[in-house]
Write a protein that holds these residues in place. Structure first.
Motif, short mmCIF file in Angstrom:
data_model
loop_
_atom_site.label_atom_id
_atom_site.label_comp_id
_atom_site.label_asym_id
_atom_site.label_seq_id
_atom_site.Cartn_x
_atom_site.Cartn_y
_atom_site.Cartn_z
N SER A 12 0.82 -1.21 0.00
CA SER A 12 0.00 0.00 0.00
C SER A 12 0.86 1.27 0.00
O SER A 12 0.54 2.25 -0.66
CB SER A 12 -0.93 0.02 1.21
N TYR A 13 1.93 1.23 0.75
CA TYR A 13 2.83 2.39 0.85
C TYR A 13 3.69 2.53 -0.40
O TYR A 13 4.07 3.63 -0.78
CB TYR A 13 3.71 2.22 2.09
N GLY A 14 3.99 1.38 -1.02
CA GLY A 14 4.90 1.33 -2.16
C GLY A 14 6.19 0.66 -1.70
O GLY A 14 6.84 1.16 -0.78
N VAL A 15 6.53 -0.47 -2.31
CA VAL A 15 7.65 -1.28 -1.83
C VAL A 15 8.95 -0.48 -1.84
O VAL A 15 9.65 -0.40 -0.82
CB VAL A 15 7.81 -2.57 -2.66
N GLU A 16 9.28 0.13 -2.95
CA GLU A 16 10.55 0.87 -3.02
C GLU A 16 10.57 2.05 -2.06
O GLU A 16 11.55 2.29 -1.36
CB GLU A 16 10.85 1.33 -4.45
N LYS A 17 9.47 2.76 -1.99
CA LYS A 17 9.39 3.90 -1.06
C LYS A 17 9.55 3.43 0.38
O LYS A 17 10.28 4.04 1.17
CB LYS A 17 8.04 4.61 -1.26
N PHE A 18 8.88 2.33 0.73
CA PHE A 18 8.95 1.80 2.09
C PHE A 18 10.37 1.38 2.44
O PHE A 18 10.90 1.74 3.49
CB PHE A 18 8.00 0.60 2.24
N VAL A 19 11.00 0.61 1.55
CA VAL A 19 12.35 0.10 1.83
C VAL A 19 13.36 1.24 1.87
O VAL A 19 14.28 1.25 2.69
CB VAL A 19 12.74 -1.00 0.83
N SER A 20 13.18 2.25 1.01
CA SER A 20 14.09 3.41 1.06
C SER A 20 13.95 4.15 2.39
O SER A 20 14.93 4.62 2.95
CB SER A 20 13.88 4.34 -0.13
N GLU A 21 12.72 4.22 2.91
CA GLU A 21 12.51 4.84 4.23
C GLU A 21 13.15 4.01 5.33
O GLU A 21 13.67 4.54 6.31
CB GLU A 21 11.02 5.05 4.50
N GLY A 29 16.94 -4.75 8.90
CA GLY A 29 16.22 -5.87 8.34
C GLY A 29 14.72 -5.65 8.37
O GLY A 29 14.21 -4.84 9.14
N LEU A 30 14.04 -6.40 7.52
CA LEU A 30 12.59 -6.31 7.41
C LEU A 30 12.01 -7.71 7.52
O LEU A 30 12.44 -8.62 6.81
CB LEU A 30 12.23 -5.68 6.05
N ILE A 31 11.05 -7.87 8.41
CA ILE A 31 10.33 -9.14 8.57
C ILE A 31 8.90 -8.93 8.08
O ILE A 31 8.20 -8.06 8.59
CB ILE A 31 10.31 -9.61 10.04
N LEU A 32 8.51 -9.74 7.11
CA LEU A 32 7.15 -9.74 6.60
C LEU A 32 6.57 -11.12 6.87
O LEU A 32 6.71 -12.03 6.04
CB LEU A 32 7.13 -9.41 5.10
N PRO A 33 5.94 -11.32 8.03
CA PRO A 33 5.53 -12.67 8.44
C PRO A 33 4.51 -13.34 7.53
O PRO A 33 4.41 -14.56 7.52
CB PRO A 33 4.97 -12.47 9.85
N ASP A 34 3.78 -12.55 6.75
CA ASP A 34 2.79 -13.15 5.86
C ASP A 34 3.31 -13.32 4.42
O ASP A 34 2.56 -13.68 3.53
CB ASP A 34 1.49 -12.34 5.86
N LEU A 35 4.61 -13.11 4.23
CA LEU A 35 5.21 -13.27 2.91
C LEU A 35 5.76 -14.69 2.77
O LEU A 35 6.73 -15.04 3.44
CB LEU A 35 6.35 -12.26 2.71
N PRO A 45 14.93 -8.11 -4.26
CA PRO A 45 15.83 -7.24 -5.02
C PRO A 45 15.81 -5.79 -4.53
O PRO A 45 16.85 -5.13 -4.48
CB PRO A 45 15.32 -7.34 -6.45
N ILE A 46 14.65 -5.31 -4.16
CA ILE A 46 14.54 -3.93 -3.68
C ILE A 46 15.22 -3.81 -2.32
O ILE A 46 15.99 -2.87 -2.08
CB ILE A 46 13.06 -3.48 -3.62
N CYS A 47 14.97 -4.77 -1.43
CA CYS A 47 15.62 -4.75 -0.12
C CYS A 47 17.14 -4.79 -0.28
O CYS A 47 17.86 -4.00 0.35
CB CYS A 47 15.16 -5.93 0.74
N ALA A 48 17.62 -5.69 -1.13
CA ALA A 48 19.06 -5.81 -1.35
C ALA A 48 19.64 -4.51 -1.89
O ALA A 48 20.73 -4.09 -1.48
CB ALA A 48 19.34 -6.97 -2.29
N GLY A 49 18.92 -3.87 -2.78
CA GLY A 49 19.38 -2.61 -3.35
C GLY A 49 19.56 -1.49 -2.33
O GLY A 49 20.36 -0.59 -2.53
N TYR A 50 18.80 -1.57 -1.26
CA TYR A 50 18.89 -0.55 -0.21
C TYR A 50 19.66 -1.05 1.02
O TYR A 50 19.73 -0.36 2.04
CB TYR A 50 17.49 -0.09 0.21
#
Length: 168
Positions: A12-21, A29-35, A45-50
């Motif tokens: 909803s927020y936008g994956v790239e925008k969220f990870v850049s924030e 690190g980011l935990i997405l328990p429902d992923l 790839p986006i997480c790795a990029g940031y």
């Protein structure tokens, strides 16, 4: 510092925008328990990029997938202690030693056990074979109970948990 939220929040927020924030906020690190592990490529790839580790989870139901998940893990592996929803439990009966053994055969990444850990006894028991212990709901309960006065109580709780782990 690791941030845990749900996939739909990030979408909803936008994956790239969220990870850049996350990166700007110095989140490691980011935990997405429902992923599901098999769908991580939408985020990885986006997480790795940031430079934000996408933390994988291993559950008691992961069984034959544990080796693959462990082999691709980054940061640390979140080992789910019990089936069901998160929250405090009076006891943890899952055979986590075999899960951790499989993890150790497939990666050098640390593993931390969470989901229902709320007492010093539980934390000490998990520390016998895991590299870390994750406590969430118990801290949320303290915050709910004490409101603005919670920092002192959370601090005391964390000190007690840390003391229980200090023998390891």
């Amino acid at each position: 510092f690791v941030f845990m939220t749900y996939t739909n929040v990030v979408f909803s927020y936008g994956v790239e925008k969220f990870v850049s924030e996350c990166q700007k906020s110095r989140i490691d690190g980011l935990i997405l328990p429902d992923l599901p592990f098999e769908e991580k490529e939408e985020f990885h790839p986006i997480c790795a990029g940031y430079g934000v580790d996408l933390i994988s989870m291993v559950a008691p139901t992961s069984e034959k997938r544990i080796a693959k998940i462990a082999g691709e893990a980054e940061g640390f592996l979140y080992v789910v202690s019990s089936l069901g929803v998160t929250g405090m439990r009076s006891e943890i009966t899952t055979d986590l030693t075999s899960i951790v053994a499989t993890i150790r055969e497939n990666t050098r990444i640390p593993c931390a056990v969470g989901f229902g850990i709320s007492t010093t006894q539980q934390a000490a028991a998990m520390a016998e074979y895991a590299d870390g212990v994750i406590v969430g709901s118990a801290i949320v309960t303290i915050m709910e109970k004490y409101g603005k006065n919670a920092p002192q109580y959370v601090g005391d709780y964390v000190k007690e948990m840390k003391k229980a782990l200090s023998v390891y």
